[in-house]
Design a protein around this motif. Structure first.
Motif, PDB file in Angstrom:
ATOM      1  N   GLN A 210       0.824  -1.205   0.000  1.00 48.68           N
ATOM      2  CA  GLN A 210       0.000   0.000   0.000  1.00 48.68           C
ATOM      3  C   GLN A 210       0.864   1.263   0.000  1.00 48.68           C
ATOM      4  N   LEU A 211       1.964   1.221   0.729  1.00 52.17           N
ATOM      5  CA  LEU A 211       2.870   2.367   0.736  1.00 52.17           C
ATOM      6  C   LEU A 211       3.457   2.610  -0.655  1.00 52.17           C
ATOM      7  N   ALA A 212       3.827   1.523  -1.325  1.00 51.82           N
ATOM      8  CA  ALA A 212       4.382   1.655  -2.676  1.00 51.82           C
ATOM      9  C   ALA A 212       3.334   2.213  -3.638  1.00 51.82           C
ATOM     10  N   GLU A 213       2.093   1.733  -3.514  1.00 48.17           N
ATOM     11  CA  GLU A 213       1.023   2.231  -4.381  1.00 48.17           C
ATOM     12  C   GLU A 213       0.730   3.701  -4.081  1.00 48.17           C
ATOM     13  N   MET A 214       0.793   4.066  -2.805  1.00 50.73           N
ATOM     14  CA  MET A 214       0.543   5.446  -2.419  1.00 50.73           C
ATOM     15  C   MET A 214       1.553   6.386  -3.064  1.00 50.73           C
ATOM     16  N   ARG A 215       2.822   6.009  -3.026  1.00 54.84           N
ATOM     17  CA  ARG A 215       3.867   6.833  -3.640  1.00 54.84           C
ATOM     18  C   ARG A 215       3.624   7.011  -5.134  1.00 54.84           C
ATOM     19  N   ASN A 216       3.369   5.896  -5.811  1.00 52.31           N
ATOM     20  CA  ASN A 216       3.202   5.954  -7.260  1.00 52.31           C
ATOM     21  C   ASN A 216       1.889   6.599  -7.668  1.00 52.31           C
ATOM     22  N   GLU A 217       0.911   6.556  -6.777  1.00 49.58           N
ATOM     23  CA  GLU A 217      -0.358   7.213  -7.080  1.00 49.58           C
ATOM     24  C   GLU A 217      -0.179   8.725  -7.180  1.00 49.58           C
ATOM     25  N   VAL A 218       0.751   9.282  -6.399  1.00 44.38           N
ATOM     26  CA  VAL A 218       1.034  10.717  -6.511  1.00 44.38           C
ATOM     27  C   VAL A 218       1.495  11.038  -7.924  1.00 44.38           C
ATOM     28  N   TYR A 219       2.417  10.225  -8.455  1.00 44.41           N
ATOM     29  CA  TYR A 219       2.923  10.462  -9.816  1.00 44.41           C
ATOM     30  C   TYR A 219       1.820  10.256 -10.854  1.00 44.41           C
ATOM     31  N   ALA A 220       0.977   9.250 -10.622  1.00 42.41           N
ATOM     32  CA  ALA A 220      -0.129   9.014 -11.546  1.00 42.41           C
ATOM     33  C   ALA A 220      -1.109  10.185 -11.531  1.00 42.41           C
ATOM     34  N   ARG A 221      -1.336  10.759 -10.356  1.00 39.59           N
ATOM     35  CA  ARG A 221      -2.240  11.892 -10.225  1.00 39.59           C
ATOM     36  C   ARG A 221      -1.752  13.089 -11.035  1.00 39.59           C
ATOM     37  N   TYR A 222      -0.431  13.181 -11.163  1.00 33.87           N
ATOM     38  CA  TYR A 222       0.157  14.269 -11.946  1.00 33.87           C
ATOM     39  C   TYR A 222       0.482  13.838 -13.376  1.00 33.87           C
ATOM     40  N   PHE A 224       2.007  11.188 -14.764  1.00 32.95           N
ATOM     41  CA  PHE A 224       3.338  10.695 -15.097  1.00 32.95           C
ATOM     42  C   PHE A 224       3.256   9.565 -16.122  1.00 32.95           C
ATOM     43  N   ALA A 225       4.173   9.565 -17.072  1.00 35.47           N
ATOM     44  CA  ALA A 225       4.200   8.528 -18.115  1.00 35.47           C
ATOM     45  C   ALA A 225       5.035   7.344 -17.625  1.00 35.47           C
ATOM     46  N   PHE A 226       4.358   6.350 -17.055  1.00 34.39           N
ATOM     47  CA  PHE A 226       5.056   5.139 -16.620  1.00 34.39           C
ATOM     48  C   PHE A 226       5.553   4.355 -17.843  1.00 34.39           C
ATOM     49  N   LYS A 227       6.602   3.603 -17.650  1.00 32.00           N
ATOM     50  CA  LYS A 227       7.176   2.820 -18.750  1.00 32.00           C
ATOM     51  C   LYS A 227       6.179   1.770 -19.235  1.00 32.00           C
ATOM     52  N   ASP A 228       6.014   1.674 -20.544  1.00 27.59           N
ATOM     53  CA  ASP A 228       5.075   0.710 -21.128  1.00 27.59           C
ATOM     54  C   ASP A 228       5.346  -0.697 -20.621  1.00 27.59           C
ATOM     55  N   GLY A 229       4.275  -1.356 -20.167  1.00 24.41           N
ATOM     56  CA  GLY A 229       4.393  -2.740 -19.730  1.00 24.41           C
ATOM     57  C   GLY A 229       4.914  -2.906 -18.322  1.00 24.41           C
ATOM     58  N   SER A 230       5.286  -1.817 -17.660  1.00 27.07           N
ATOM     59  CA  SER A 230       5.807  -1.926 -16.298  1.00 27.07           C
ATOM     60  C   SER A 230       4.670  -2.214 -15.319  1.00 27.07           C
ATOM     61  N   LYS A 231       5.045  -2.562 -14.099  1.00 25.38           N
ATOM     62  CA  LYS A 231       4.066  -2.904 -13.061  1.00 25.38           C
ATOM     63  C   LYS A 231       3.069  -1.762 -12.854  1.00 25.38           C
ATOM     64  N   TRP A 232       3.576  -0.531 -12.719  1.00 27.89           N
ATOM     65  CA  TRP A 232       2.692   0.587 -12.419  1.00 27.89           C
ATOM     66  C   TRP A 232       1.975   1.087 -13.664  1.00 27.89           C
ATOM     67  N   TYR A 233       2.531   0.862 -14.825  1.00 29.12           N
ATOM     68  CA  TYR A 233       1.823   1.158 -16.079  1.00 29.12           C
ATOM     69  C   TYR A 233       0.551   0.312 -16.152  1.00 29.12           C
ATOM     70  N   ASN A 234       0.715  -0.995 -15.912  1.00 24.65           N
ATOM     71  CA  ASN A 234      -0.442  -1.900 -15.962  1.00 24.65           C
ATOM     72  C   ASN A 234      -1.431  -1.616 -14.837  1.00 24.65           C
ATOM     73  N   HIS A 235      -0.906  -1.258 -13.678  1.00 21.49           N
ATOM     74  CA  HIS A 235      -1.775  -1.006 -12.524  1.00 21.49           C
ATOM     75  C   HIS A 235      -2.704   0.177 -12.788  1.00 21.49           C
ATOM     76  N   ASN A 237      -3.257   1.640 -15.655  1.00 28.11           N
ATOM     77  CA  ASN A 237      -3.972   1.503 -16.927  1.00 28.11           C
ATOM     78  C   ASN A 237      -5.363   0.912 -16.715  1.00 28.11           C
ATOM     79  N   ASN A 238      -5.533   0.176 -15.629  1.00 28.21           N
ATOM     80  CA  ASN A 238      -6.826  -0.432 -15.308  1.00 28.21           C
ATOM     81  C   ASN A 238      -7.723   0.487 -14.483  1.00 28.21           C
ATOM     82  N   LYS A 239      -7.279   1.711 -14.257  1.00 24.77           N
ATOM     83  CA  LYS A 239      -8.060   2.668 -13.470  1.00 24.77           C
ATOM     84  C   LYS A 239      -8.470   3.814 -14.397  1.00 24.77           C
ATOM     85  N   PRO A 240      -9.671   3.767 -14.943  1.00 22.87           N
ATOM     86  CA  PRO A 240     -10.094   4.751 -15.953  1.00 22.87           C
ATOM     87  C   PRO A 240     -10.190   6.181 -15.430  1.00 22.87           C
ATOM     88  N   ASP A 241     -10.242   6.350 -14.111  1.00 23.99           N
ATOM     89  CA  ASP A 241     -10.370   7.698 -13.572  1.00 23.99           C
ATOM     90  C   ASP A 241      -9.077   8.498 -13.665  1.00 23.99           C
TER      91      ASP A 241
END
Length: 410
Positions: A210-222, A224-235, A237-241
């Motif tokens: 959850q801590l790791a997701e929280m950190r990356n969620e900040v970048y997603a909120r702004y 951020f272009a995650f690397k194609d196919g990476s863990k957080w790209y896929n994560h 990508n499944n959140k349409p909001d």
């Protein structure tokens, strides 16, 4: 023929002038942008903070985003008063955006104010920051007389309320620019990382994933272009909001409180510290000590002090001074005012007063993560009979003789 051309050019000039005049008139007629429709707004710091009201936790709602625009640029100010720091810290962010690519240059229309989403989204448009200013300011120097705020020695903003619509804003008198407050709140599953500084108490609520997701969620909120196919790209990508995958660098969007929180929780993700944090009982002691210092509660403070309290000097010929509770009460204000020196993250020397370590929640624990030190600034701590105590302090060459003279004075 020349006469017709001249007439045509003259017509173009009048059309252009009329269009510009209409635009200026429209902006002047917007509610909350002319002096006759606004009144002074005093948020009343002394009434404190309503932490139960999540996005509106400072008296009459200072926290939030304010926007303004001129012919070519859009400006956004984000103000976050950290309720968990006893109102000591204000996080101020100023972003500028260019409107060069927009067909319709007018964003903040009179009839409506656009919703603002983190990551450059204002209304239906996404903007790239041209200039970003991020500052952490002490509240007492930021709010002046409570009816205007000061960012530096020359930049002041007046707090105002629109009488027609009961909306709030800030006015930059130098630039005659009116920033109107717009709807904004952090989006996502772990939004608490954005409005206030984290302590160990908050971090304990989450597991490592959850801590790791929280950190990356900040970048997603702004966005951020995650690397194609990476863990957080896929994560994400499944959140349409999420309006993500736009910027390669989102550093300008990050506020100071988010930067500090990301750094803080990253340390907790390491296995050796996270797995043992629940056994760390220093936090409870630190919170009690900090509260007693900030509230100037001498009775509570002395219950957390080990007596005799020891003052150590800088030189070998300076004997350790031992204080009883009455002597401690006289000497304590001097220890809080002592100047300390250190090195910041950029390797530059910095100075700070001893009392400043009590301004931030959990300041000691951040140091313990890396060093397991039992000292902070000029103060020392020790576990006595399985109970943490403030047991001593260091006095420099200027302060030591002053304390010595006070102790020798009946």
């Amino acid at each position: 023929m020349m006469k017709n051309i001249s007439f045509f050019i003259l017509n173009l000039f009048f059309v252009a002038f009329a269009s510009f005049a209409q635009q200026k008139t429209a902006v002047k007629n917007c509610p909350c942008t002319i002096p006759s429709e606004i009144s002074e707004w005093k948020p009343q710091l002394i009434k404190g903070y309503d932490t139960s009201a999540y996005a509106n936790n400072f008296a009459n709602s200072v926290n939030g985003v304010y926007i303004a625009e001129d012919r070519d640029s859009l400006y956004q100010i984000k103000i976050i008063v950290d309720a968990k720091s006893y109102a000591n810290f204000v996080h101020f962010q100023h972003l500028s955006f260019s409107k060069a690519r927009l067909i319709n240059k007018h964003i903040t229309r009179c009839e409506e104010l656009p919703n603002v989403h983190d990551g450059g989204w204002i209304g239906q448009n996404i903007f790239t920051p041209v200039k970003a200013i991020n500052r952490q300011i002490v509240a007492s120097s930021f709010f002046v007389g409570e009816n205007y705020l000061r960012v530096d020695k020359t930049r002041f903003y007046r707090l105002y309320k629109c009488d027609k619509e009961s909306k709030f804003g800030i006015h930059d008198a130098d630039r005659q620019r009116y920033y109107r407050k717009v709807y904004w709140k952090p989006e996502g599953q772990f939004t608490e990382i954005s409005p206030f500084g984290f302590t160990q108490k908050e971090v304990k609520k989450y597991n490592k994933q959850q801590l790791a997701e929280m950190r990356n969620e900040v970048y997603a909120r702004y966005n951020f272009a995650f690397k194609d196919g990476s863990k957080w790209y896929n994560h994400f990508n499944n959140k349409p909001d999420y309006r993500w995958n736009h910027f390669k660098d989102v550093t300008p969007f990050l506020t100071q409180v988010e930067k500090e929180n990301i750094k803080y929780i990253t340390a907790f993700e390491s296995a050796d510290y996270y797995d043992n944090q629940f056994q760390n009982d220093f936090l409870t002691f630190w919170e009690e000590l900090r509260k007693s210092v900030l509230e100037q509660n001498q009775q509570q403070l002395q219950s957390l002090v080990q007596f005799p309290f020891e003052i150590d000097g800088d030189l070998d010929n300076m004997p350790i001074l031992k204080l009883n509770s009455q002597q401690f009460e006289k000497i304590w204000p001097l220890l809080l005012q002592q100047e300390n020196y250190g090195i910041d993250e950029k390797g530059k020397p910095v100075s700070f007063l001893g009392k400043s370590v009590f301004n931030k929640d959990d300041a000691f624990t951040e140091q313990m993560i890396n060093t397991r030190s039992n000292s902070m600034a000029n103060f020392n701590f020790e576990k006595v009979n399985a109970v943490w105590k403030l047991n001593g302090a260091y006095a420099d060459n200027e302060l030591y003789p002053k304390i010595q003279n006070l102790l020798n004075t009946k």
